[in-house]
Design a protein around this motif. Structure first.
Motif, PDB file in Angstrom:
ATOM      1  N   THR A 233      71.287  20.624  17.179  1.00  0.00           N
ATOM      2  CA  THR A 233      70.597  21.209  16.033  1.00  0.00           C
ATOM      3  C   THR A 233      69.321  20.452  15.710  1.00  0.00           C
ATOM      4  OG1 THR A 233      71.861  19.870  14.460  1.00  0.00           O
ATOM      5  CG2 THR A 233      72.756  22.038  15.025  1.00  0.00           C
ATOM      6  N   HIS A 234      68.349  21.195  15.192  1.00  0.00           N
ATOM      7  CA  HIS A 234      67.103  20.619  14.691  1.00  0.00           C
ATOM      8  C   HIS A 234      66.716  21.327  13.410  1.00  0.00           C
ATOM      9  CE1 HIS A 234      65.895  19.248  18.953  1.00  0.00           C
ATOM     10  NE2 HIS A 234      66.300  18.225  18.258  1.00  0.00           N
ATOM     11  N   GLU A 235      66.322  20.567  12.421  1.00  0.00           N
ATOM     12  CA  GLU A 235      65.757  21.114  11.186  1.00  0.00           C
ATOM     13  C   GLU A 235      64.256  20.884  11.207  1.00  0.00           C
ATOM     14  OE1 GLU A 235      67.411  19.772   7.462  1.00  0.00           O
ATOM     15  OE2 GLU A 235      69.441  19.785   8.257  1.00  0.00           O
ATOM     16  N   PHE A 236      63.510  21.964  11.163  1.00  0.00           N
ATOM     17  CA  PHE A 236      62.056  21.886  11.048  1.00  0.00           C
ATOM     18  C   PHE A 236      61.716  22.269   9.610  1.00  0.00           C
ATOM     19  CE2 PHE A 236      62.610  22.532  15.593  1.00  0.00           C
ATOM     20  CZ  PHE A 236      61.668  21.676  16.145  1.00  0.00           C
ATOM     21  N   HIS A 237      61.372  21.285   8.782  1.00  0.00           N
ATOM     22  CA  HIS A 237      61.085  21.537   7.369  1.00  0.00           C
ATOM     23  C   HIS A 237      59.656  22.046   7.208  1.00  0.00           C
ATOM     24  CE1 HIS A 237      64.551  19.351   5.291  1.00  0.00           C
ATOM     25  NE2 HIS A 237      64.863  19.421   6.581  1.00  0.00           N
ATOM     26  N   VAL A 238      59.542  23.256   6.679  1.00  0.00           N
ATOM     27  CA  VAL A 238      58.233  23.883   6.478  1.00  0.00           C
ATOM     28  C   VAL A 238      57.612  23.413   5.168  1.00  0.00           C
ATOM     29  CG1 VAL A 238      58.827  25.886   7.883  1.00  0.00           C
ATOM     30  CG2 VAL A 238      59.305  25.926   5.423  1.00  0.00           C
ATOM     31  N   ASP A 239      56.300  23.554   5.070  1.00  0.00           N
ATOM     32  CA  ASP A 239      55.607  23.040   3.881  1.00  0.00           C
ATOM     33  C   ASP A 239      55.159  24.117   2.905  1.00  0.00           C
ATOM     34  OD1 ASP A 239      53.509  24.165   5.326  1.00  0.00           O
ATOM     35  OD2 ASP A 239      52.166  22.469   5.001  1.00  0.00           O
ATOM     36  N   TYR A 240      55.425  25.393   3.176  1.00  0.00           N
ATOM     37  CA  TYR A 240      54.866  26.442   2.327  1.00  0.00           C
ATOM     38  C   TYR A 240      55.603  26.634   1.003  1.00  0.00           C
ATOM     39  CZ  TYR A 240      58.154  29.277   5.181  1.00  0.00           C
ATOM     40  OH  TYR A 240      59.233  29.764   5.869  1.00  0.00           O
TER      41      TYR A 240
ATOM     42  N   GLY B 139      54.720  31.095  14.829  1.00  0.00           N
ATOM     43  CA  GLY B 139      54.743  31.538  16.219  1.00  0.00           C
ATOM     44  C   GLY B 139      55.984  32.358  16.521  1.00  0.00           C
ATOM     45  N   TYR B 140      57.116  31.903  15.996  1.00  0.00           N
ATOM     46  CA  TYR B 140      58.348  32.674  16.166  1.00  0.00           C
ATOM     47  C   TYR B 140      58.246  34.016  15.440  1.00  0.00           C
ATOM     48  CZ  TYR B 140      61.078  28.883  18.273  1.00  0.00           C
ATOM     49  OH  TYR B 140      61.562  27.922  19.112  1.00  0.00           O
ATOM     50  N   ALA B 141      57.684  34.010  14.238  1.00  0.00           N
ATOM     51  CA  ALA B 141      57.548  35.263  13.479  1.00  0.00           C
ATOM     52  C   ALA B 141      56.752  36.279  14.280  1.00  0.00           C
ATOM     53  CB  ALA B 141      56.893  35.000  12.120  1.00  0.00           C
ATOM     54  N   GLY B 142      55.650  35.833  14.883  1.00  0.00           N
ATOM     55  CA  GLY B 142      54.842  36.725  15.701  1.00  0.00           C
ATOM     56  C   GLY B 142      55.610  37.234  16.911  1.00  0.00           C
ATOM     57  N   PHE B 143      56.325  36.346  17.578  1.00  0.00           N
ATOM     58  CA  PHE B 143      57.074  36.738  18.766  1.00  0.00           C
ATOM     59  C   PHE B 143      58.170  37.740  18.425  1.00  0.00           C
ATOM     60  CE2 PHE B 143      60.673  36.250  21.639  1.00  0.00           C
ATOM     61  CZ  PHE B 143      60.071  36.605  22.827  1.00  0.00           C
ATOM     62  N   PHE B 144      58.877  37.515  17.312  1.00  0.00           N
ATOM     63  CA  PHE B 144      59.977  38.395  16.924  1.00  0.00           C
ATOM     64  C   PHE B 144      59.506  39.637  16.162  1.00  0.00           C
ATOM     65  CE2 PHE B 144      62.520  34.377  17.315  1.00  0.00           C
ATOM     66  CZ  PHE B 144      63.349  34.813  18.348  1.00  0.00           C
ATOM     67  N   GLY B 145      58.190  39.759  15.934  1.00  0.00           N
ATOM     68  CA  GLY B 145      57.657  40.925  15.252  1.00  0.00           C
ATOM     69  C   GLY B 145      57.965  40.963  13.762  1.00  0.00           C
ATOM     70  N   LEU B 146      58.085  39.798  13.135  1.00  0.00           N
ATOM     71  CA  LEU B 146      58.363  39.717  11.701  1.00  0.00           C
ATOM     72  C   LEU B 146      57.063  39.791  10.911  1.00  0.00           C
ATOM     73  CD1 LEU B 146      60.946  36.785  11.820  1.00  0.00           C
ATOM     74  CD2 LEU B 146      61.425  39.244  11.814  1.00  0.00           C
ATOM     75  N   ASP B 147      57.143  40.308   9.702  1.00  0.00           N
ATOM     76  CA  ASP B 147      55.955  40.406   8.854  1.00  0.00           C
ATOM     77  C   ASP B 147      55.502  39.053   8.333  1.00  0.00           C
ATOM     78  OD1 ASP B 147      55.858  43.145   9.157  1.00  0.00           O
ATOM     79  OD2 ASP B 147      57.097  43.518   7.385  1.00  0.00           O
ATOM     80  N   SER B 148      56.447  38.118   8.171  1.00  0.00           N
ATOM     81  CA  SER B 148      56.098  36.800   7.622  1.00  0.00           C
ATOM     82  C   SER B 148      57.213  35.804   7.934  1.00  0.00           C
ATOM     83  CB  SER B 148      55.885  36.895   6.106  1.00  0.00           C
ATOM     84  OG  SER B 148      57.103  37.250   5.472  1.00  0.00           O
ATOM     85  N   ASN B 149      56.951  34.550   7.615  1.00  0.00           N
ATOM     86  CA  ASN B 149      57.972  33.513   7.711  1.00  0.00           C
ATOM     87  C   ASN B 149      58.939  33.658   6.546  1.00  0.00           C
ATOM     88  OD1 ASN B 149      56.458  32.515   9.815  1.00  0.00           O
ATOM     89  ND2 ASN B 149      55.688  30.751   8.710  1.00  0.00           N
ATOM     90  N   TYR B 150      60.145  33.137   6.706  1.00  0.00           N
ATOM     91  CA  TYR B 150      61.109  33.116   5.608  1.00  0.00           C
ATOM     92  C   TYR B 150      62.063  31.946   5.804  1.00  0.00           C
ATOM     93  CZ  TYR B 150      64.624  35.153   8.761  1.00  0.00           C
ATOM     94  OH  TYR B 150      65.504  35.366   9.794  1.00  0.00           O
ATOM     95  N   THR B 151      62.729  31.572   4.736  1.00  0.00           N
ATOM     96  CA  THR B 151      63.749  30.535   4.812  1.00  0.00           C
ATOM     97  C   THR B 151      64.974  31.012   4.041  1.00  0.00           C
ATOM     98  OG1 THR B 151      62.894  29.409   2.866  1.00  0.00           O
ATOM     99  CG2 THR B 151      62.122  28.617   4.979  1.00  0.00           C
ATOM    100  N   PRO B 152      66.158  30.581   4.448  1.00  0.00           N
ATOM    101  CA  PRO B 152      66.407  29.797   5.664  1.00  0.00           C
ATOM    102  C   PRO B 152      66.433  30.699   6.883  1.00  0.00           C
ATOM    103  CG  PRO B 152      68.486  30.212   4.556  1.00  0.00           C
ATOM    104  CD  PRO B 152      67.411  30.826   3.691  1.00  0.00           C
ATOM    105  N   GLN B 153      65.773  30.273   7.920  1.00  0.00           N
ATOM    106  CA  GLN B 153      65.766  31.009   9.174  1.00  0.00           C
ATOM    107  C   GLN B 153      66.384  30.127  10.242  1.00  0.00           C
ATOM    108  OE1 GLN B 153      61.980  31.595  11.175  1.00  0.00           O
ATOM    109  NE2 GLN B 153      62.647  33.569  11.985  1.00  0.00           N
ATOM    110  N   MET B 154      67.186  30.730  11.112  1.00  0.00           N
ATOM    111  CA  MET B 154      67.727  30.011  12.253  1.00  0.00           C
ATOM    112  C   MET B 154      67.235  30.695  13.519  1.00  0.00           C
ATOM    113  SD  MET B 154      71.667  28.946  13.186  1.00  0.00           S
ATOM    114  CE  MET B 154      71.872  28.093  11.631  1.00  0.00           C
ATOM    115  N   VAL B 155      66.838  29.877  14.486  1.00  0.00           N
ATOM    116  CA  VAL B 155      66.442  30.358  15.803  1.00  0.00           C
ATOM    117  C   VAL B 155      67.339  29.659  16.811  1.00  0.00           C
ATOM    118  CG1 VAL B 155      64.592  30.475  17.507  1.00  0.00           C
ATOM    119  CG2 VAL B 155      64.060  30.757  15.080  1.00  0.00           C
ATOM    120  N   VAL B 156      67.973  30.425  17.681  1.00  0.00           N
ATOM    121  CA  VAL B 156      68.864  29.867  18.698  1.00  0.00           C
ATOM    122  C   VAL B 156      68.219  30.055  20.061  1.00  0.00           C
ATOM    123  CG1 VAL B 156      71.134  30.033  19.792  1.00  0.00           C
ATOM    124  CG2 VAL B 156      70.927  30.290  17.309  1.00  0.00           C
TER     125      VAL B 156
END
Length: 194
Positions: A17-24, A45-62
């Motif tokens: 596991t890794h936690e990447f703490h965002v600053d927004y 970058g993940y949001a763009g790849f997955f076709g999401l409108d924006s970032n959100y939390t909590p998000q998990m990427v596997v």
């Protein structure tokens, strides 16, 4: 839930596991001391790849292949089980003094990929000073303190050897720090080896 995944593990997969703490969220009256704008950009970058409108939390990427709301245990279990069936290359690490040697081999067919070193620290917590979690103390499993690009592997290669000086920081508690090397395909963001 990430802490539970890190400590409980699974019969089907070795979960790292890794936690990447965002600053927004830092404008809500307190600053997350573990947050970095680089991690917000990484999530973008993940949001763009997955076709999401924006970032959100909590998000998990596997494994760079699946994304979902980070508190959804059933989706996490499903994504981990699916990822465990995918072949991965091998990463062999050796620490020699302050140097880390990474030997990567057996990568499946891929396009150009980046080799990263993540420095993750467990046993951390912070007290939330504002926002919806104001007053809570949050415990963390594996906060990424530093993420370094240590090399590239072209789509024509299925292996590589890399040397890097290990990052050090007097704030980190060495007994809680681990070094993780992973290979991520640039075009798909999928993890090819870890």
């Amino acid at each position: 839930m990430l802490t539970k995944l890190a400590t409980e593990q699974s019969n089907e997969a070795d979960i790292i596991t890794h936690e990447f703490h965002v600053d927004y969220w830092n404008y809500l009256g307190w600053k997350d001391e573990f947050s970095l704008s680089d991690y917000s950009d990484r999530q973008g970058g993940y949001a763009g790849f997955f076709g999401l409108d924006s970032n959100y939390t909590p998000q998990m990427v596997v494994d760079g292949a699946f994304e979902f709301v980070g508190s959804n245990r059933s989706k996490a279990n499903d994504a981990i089980a699916k990822s465990a069936t995918q072949p991965k290359g091998a990463v062999e690490l050796k620490i020699d003094g302050g140097s880390l040697k990474a030997n990567i081999s057996g990568l499946n067919a891929h396009t150009d990929a980046t080799v990263y070193l993540a420095v993750a620290e467990s046993g951390l917590s912070n007290r939330v000073g504002g926002g919806e979690n104001s007053g809570a103390t949050l415990a963390h499993a594996s906060v990424v303190r530093e993420l370094k690009q240590i090399g590239l592997i072209s789509g024509k290669q299925n292996d590589g050897n890399f040397d890097i000086q290990l990052p050090v920081n007097g704030v980190w508690k060495s007994e809680n720090v681990r070094f993780v090397v992973f290979v991520q395909e640039n075009s798909t963001l999928k993890v090819l080896a870890v």
